[in-house]
Design a protein around this motif. Structure first.
Motif, PDB file in Angstrom:
ATOM      1  N   ARG A 134       0.842  -1.202   0.000  1.00 29.65           N
ATOM      2  CA  ARG A 134       0.000   0.000   0.000  1.00 29.65           C
ATOM      3  C   ARG A 134       0.878   1.252   0.000  1.00 29.65           C
ATOM      4  N   GLU A 171      -1.164   2.336  -6.193  1.00 31.69           N
ATOM      5  CA  GLU A 171      -2.597   2.283  -5.893  1.00 31.69           C
ATOM      6  C   GLU A 171      -3.428   1.815  -7.090  1.00 31.69           C
ATOM      7  N   SER A 181      -4.929   5.712   1.156  1.00 28.52           N
ATOM      8  CA  SER A 181      -4.045   4.651   1.631  1.00 28.52           C
ATOM      9  C   SER A 181      -3.108   5.188   2.712  1.00 28.52           C
TER      10      SER A 181
END
Length: 192
Positions: A35, A66, A128
């Motif tokens: 992430r 992402e 994120s």
């Protein structure tokens, strides 16, 4: 076991920790999810001028992270990050737009440039980042590690170099119960 690793590809300490995590993953049957964690978001405008191009390149790389995550392509994210790290941290070079593009191509990401240049992915990066920060913050940076069975994440572990395999496993085996403890907050010693 599932582990989620929030990272900024520009950070050398984050790179070393990722190599440690990969080294223990097979022996401990860990599935890694990658992430975005943005040091640019974390630091805002408080970035020295000489690091701004590197942070801009990192922002582009995190867009691709992402986008790949949205397609559930963790293995490709891992390959992309490995290609970035080999070209920067292992080669003693700063992250650049060119390196990000080369790393994407080497990881088999077709047409990466469209994503790298698309600010529409910035909201996914921010989301994120905020997830990682909320899991381990405040007062943290990159990386953040989350594991299943733990209510909160952990900033780190920060290591100076990737240890030998047995020591890597010992660190993992020590970190897991600390992360799962509801009363544990922090261990720290100065870098030296």
């Amino acid at each position: 076991m599932e582990a989620t690793y929030f990272f900024d590809p520009a950070c050398p300490f984050t790179w070393r920790t990722s190599r440690w995590l990969l080294a223990v993953a097979e022996s401990r049957d860990i599935t890694i999810h990658w992430r975005a964690f943005s040091l640019s978001i974390l630091n805002g405008d408080n970035v020295p001028e000489q690091y701004r191009p590197m942070m801009a390149a990192s922002t582009k790389a995190l867009r691709l992270v992402e986008a790949l995550r949205a397609d559930r392509r963790d293995a490709t994210i891992g390959a992309f990050y490995t290609e970035i790290g080999n070209r920067t941290h292992e080669a003693g070079a700063f992250l650049t737009d060119e390196i990000v593009l080369e790393a994407a191509a080497a990881a088999g990401v077709a047409d990466a440039k469209a994503v790298l240049d698309d600010p529409a992915w910035d909201e996914s990066v921010r989301s994120s980042h905020e997830t990682g920060f909320a899991a381990a913050g405040p007062g943290i940076g990159s990386p953040v590690l989350m594991i299943e069975g733990a209510e909160r994440g952990l900033h780190g572990p920060i290591i100076g170099e990737v240890p030998a395999h047995d020591e890597s496993l010992a660190i993992w085996d020590a970190v897991v119960p600390l992360m799962r403890s509801g009363v544990f907050f922090e261990l720290k010693r100065g870098r030296g």
